[in-house]
Design an enzyme around this catalytic site. Structure first.
Site, PDB file in Angstrom:
ATOM      1  N   CYS A   1       0.817  -1.218   0.000  1.00  0.00           N
ATOM      2  CA  CYS A   1       0.000   0.000   0.000  1.00  0.00           C
ATOM      3  C   CYS A   1       0.852   1.270   0.000  1.00  0.00           C
ATOM      4  O   CYS A   1       0.368   2.338  -0.361  1.00  0.00           O
ATOM      5  CB  CYS A   1      -0.939   0.003   1.193  1.00  0.00           C
ATOM      6  SG  CYS A   1      -2.021  -1.432   1.186  1.00  0.00           S
TER       7      CYS A   1
ATOM      8  N   HIS B   1      -4.014   6.861   1.604  1.00  0.00           N
ATOM      9  CA  HIS B   1      -4.205   5.559   0.966  1.00  0.00           C
ATOM     10  C   HIS B   1      -5.595   5.042   1.328  1.00  0.00           C
ATOM     11  O   HIS B   1      -5.997   5.059   2.492  1.00  0.00           O
ATOM     12  CB  HIS B   1      -3.130   4.588   1.433  1.00  0.00           C
ATOM     13  CG  HIS B   1      -3.482   3.166   1.157  1.00  0.00           C
ATOM     14  ND1 HIS B   1      -3.801   2.730  -0.108  1.00  0.00           N
ATOM     15  CD2 HIS B   1      -3.621   2.093   1.975  1.00  0.00           C
ATOM     16  CE1 HIS B   1      -4.107   1.442  -0.050  1.00  0.00           C
ATOM     17  NE2 HIS B   1      -4.003   1.038   1.200  1.00  0.00           N
TER      18      HIS B   1
ATOM     19  N   ASN C   1      -9.904  -1.105  -1.860  1.00  0.00           N
ATOM     20  CA  ASN C   1      -8.479  -0.825  -1.667  1.00  0.00           C
ATOM     21  C   ASN C   1      -7.709  -1.343  -2.883  1.00  0.00           C
ATOM     22  O   ASN C   1      -7.616  -2.551  -3.090  1.00  0.00           O
ATOM     23  CB  ASN C   1      -8.028  -1.529  -0.384  1.00  0.00           C
ATOM     24  CG  ASN C   1      -6.549  -1.348  -0.089  1.00  0.00           C
ATOM     25  OD1 ASN C   1      -5.784  -0.894  -0.937  1.00  0.00           O
ATOM     26  ND2 ASN C   1      -6.143  -1.714   1.116  1.00  0.00           N
TER      27      ASN C   1
END
Ligand code: UT7
Length: 332
Positions: A114, A259, A289
C-alpha cells in the site's frame, strides 16, 4: 535547484463492477457489514483475462497523453505492485514493450504494497533531483481479484480489495517553489506477518508446496485490528513529518489524500490532523483498496475534476503491509 513535478496523471480500472451484494453470494457477508466497517460499496474486478500490466498500460497512456509525452520520452519506469504478473522478472520489464518504451530503458519494481506509490515517488524524486532522469513513469497496478480467498475463511480480507491501475509522469523543473517539497518513507518489519502472503516463497523447500495451498497460506492474511490501529497512528505522524520538513502547517493544505484502505481509517487520519472534510478526497466507496494504485487513482480523479490549481499544497500519505508507511508534500 531542481524539483520534481507531476506533469501527467491517468488511471484505468476493469469494466466489471462487483457490489457488496455480489460478494454476499460467495461468502457469509452483507452490504451492511462491509459498508459500516469499511465504507466500501463496490469495486472493479477483471474478467479473469487481464493482468496488472494490461491495466497499467492504459493508465500510463493516459498519464503520458496528459503530459504531452510519448513512450519514447520515458527514461525510467518505476512499477509498484504486490500482485505482479509473474514472480520474476518484475512487471516493469513487461510493461516496457507493452507500452513501446525504448528497449534499454531501466525498469525498477517496488514491492512495498500500500506504500508502493509513496516509496516510488520518494525514489523517483531523488533520482530526478540528482539530474539523472527527465521523464519518470511511476505506476501502481493491482489485480487482487485473482488472488483472494472468497470463502468465509478469507472474508475479512476479500471484501476490502479491488483491481485497478494509476500512473503519474514525473519531470524536473527549475523552480524551488513547486513540485515535491518533501517526502518520507518508513518501515517496521517486526509486524511483517500482520498482513502478508506467506507462500509460495523460498522460506521453504520446495518453494511451491501442496500443503501450503491446502492450508490457504497462498492467500493474503491480516490481523485487521492491529493494522487498523497502526494505520491511524502512523499516517498522521508521516504527514506532520513532511509538513515540518517543508516548514508548512496542516492549515496550509488544500488537499489531502490518504491511501484508501478503509473509510474509517481515512476519516480517523483526517480527524487526528484536524482536517475539514472539504480538504480530504476519498473514493474507496467505488474502488475498494487498490493498494499501490489507490493514491494516484484518487489524485487523477482530483486532477481531471479540476480540483487542483497551481500553487495548491497537496499531501499524500500511505500505510500498509510491512509495516511500511510514508507521506509526500507537493506544491501543485
Ligand atoms: O491497506 C492497508 C492494509 N489494510 C488495512 O488497513 C485494513 C485494516 N483493518 C480493517 O480495515 C478492519 O480491521 C477490517 C475491516 C478488516 C475488519 O473490521 P473490524 O471492525 O476490525 O472487525 P473484526 O476483524 O474485529 O471482526 C468483527 C466481526 C468478527 O466476528 P465476531 O468474532 O465478532 O463474531 C468477524 O469474524 O466481523 C466478522 N467479519 C465479517 N462479517 C461479515 C469479518 N469479516 C467479515 C465480513 N462480513 N466480510
Amino acid at each position: 535547484m531542481l524539483r520534481t513535478i507531476i506533469v501527467g496523471t491517468g488511471h484505468h480500472v476493469p469494466e466489471r463492477v462487483v457490489t457488496n451484494n455480489d460478494l454476499s453470494k460467495l461468502m457469509t457477508t452483507s452490504d451492511e457489514w462491509i459498508t459500516q466497517r469499511t465504507g466500501i460499496k463496490e469495486r472493479h474486478f477483471t474478467d479473469g483475462t487481464e493482468c496488472g500490466t494490461d491495466l497499467a498500460k492504459v493508465a500510463c497512456e493516459r498519464a503520458l497523453q496528459m503530459a504531452g509525452r510519448t513512450p519514447a520520452d520515458v527514461d525510467l519506469i518505476i512499477y509498484a505492485t504486490l500482485s505482479p504478473d509473474h514472480e520474476f522478472p518484475g512487471s516493469g520489464c513487461f510493461i516496457q514493450p507493452k507500452l513501446g518504451i525504448t528497449p534499454g530503458t531501466p525498469a525498477l519494481d517496488v514491492r512495498n504494497q500500500c506504500s508502493g506509490f509513496i516509496y516510488g515517488l520518494h525514489v523517483g524524486d531523488a533520482l530526478i533531483r540528482q539530474g539523472l532522469y527527465k521523464n519518470v513513469l511511476l505506476v501502481g497496478a493491482e489485480v487482487h481479484s485473482h488472488g483472494l480467498d472468497f470463502s468465509d475463511r478469507g472474508r475479512d480480507v476479500a471484501v476490502l480489495f479491488g483491481d485497478g491501475a494509476a500512473a503519474v509522469l514525473l519531470s524536473p523543473v527549475e523552480d524551488d517553489s513547486r513540485g515535491v517539497l518533501a517526502s518520507v518513507i518508513h518501515s517496521d518489519g517486526r509486524s511483517a506477518r500482520d498482513l502478508w502472503l506467506e507462500a509460495p516463497g523460498c522460506f521453504g523447500k520446495p518453494r511451491v508446496n501442496l500443503q501450503h495451498v491446502e492450508e490457504g497460506r497462498h492467500f493474503p492474511r491480516m490481523e485487521g485490528r492491529k493494522v487498523f490501529v497502526n494505520a491511524i497512528q502512523k499516517m498522521p505522524e508521516a504527514v506532520q513529518e513532511v509538513l515540518a520538513r517543508a516548514g508548512q502547517k496542516v492549515e496550509d493544505l488544500s488537499l489531502f489524500i490518504a491511501h484508501q484502505a478503509n473509510l474509517r481509517i481515512c476519516d480517523g487520519v483526517a480527524q487526528r490532523l484536524g482536517l475539514p472534510p472539504d480538504k480530504v478526497y476519498n473514493n474507496i466507496q467505488r474502488y475498494g483498496n487498490t493498494t499501490a494504485a489507490s493514491i494516484p487513482l484518487a489524485l487523477d480523479e482530483c486532477v481531471r475534476a479540476g480540483r487542483l490549481k497551481q500553487g495548491d499544497l497537496v499531501c499524500l500519505a500511505a500505510f500498509g503491509a510491512g509495516y511500511t508507511w510514508g507521506a509526500a508534500l507537493l506544491r501543485w
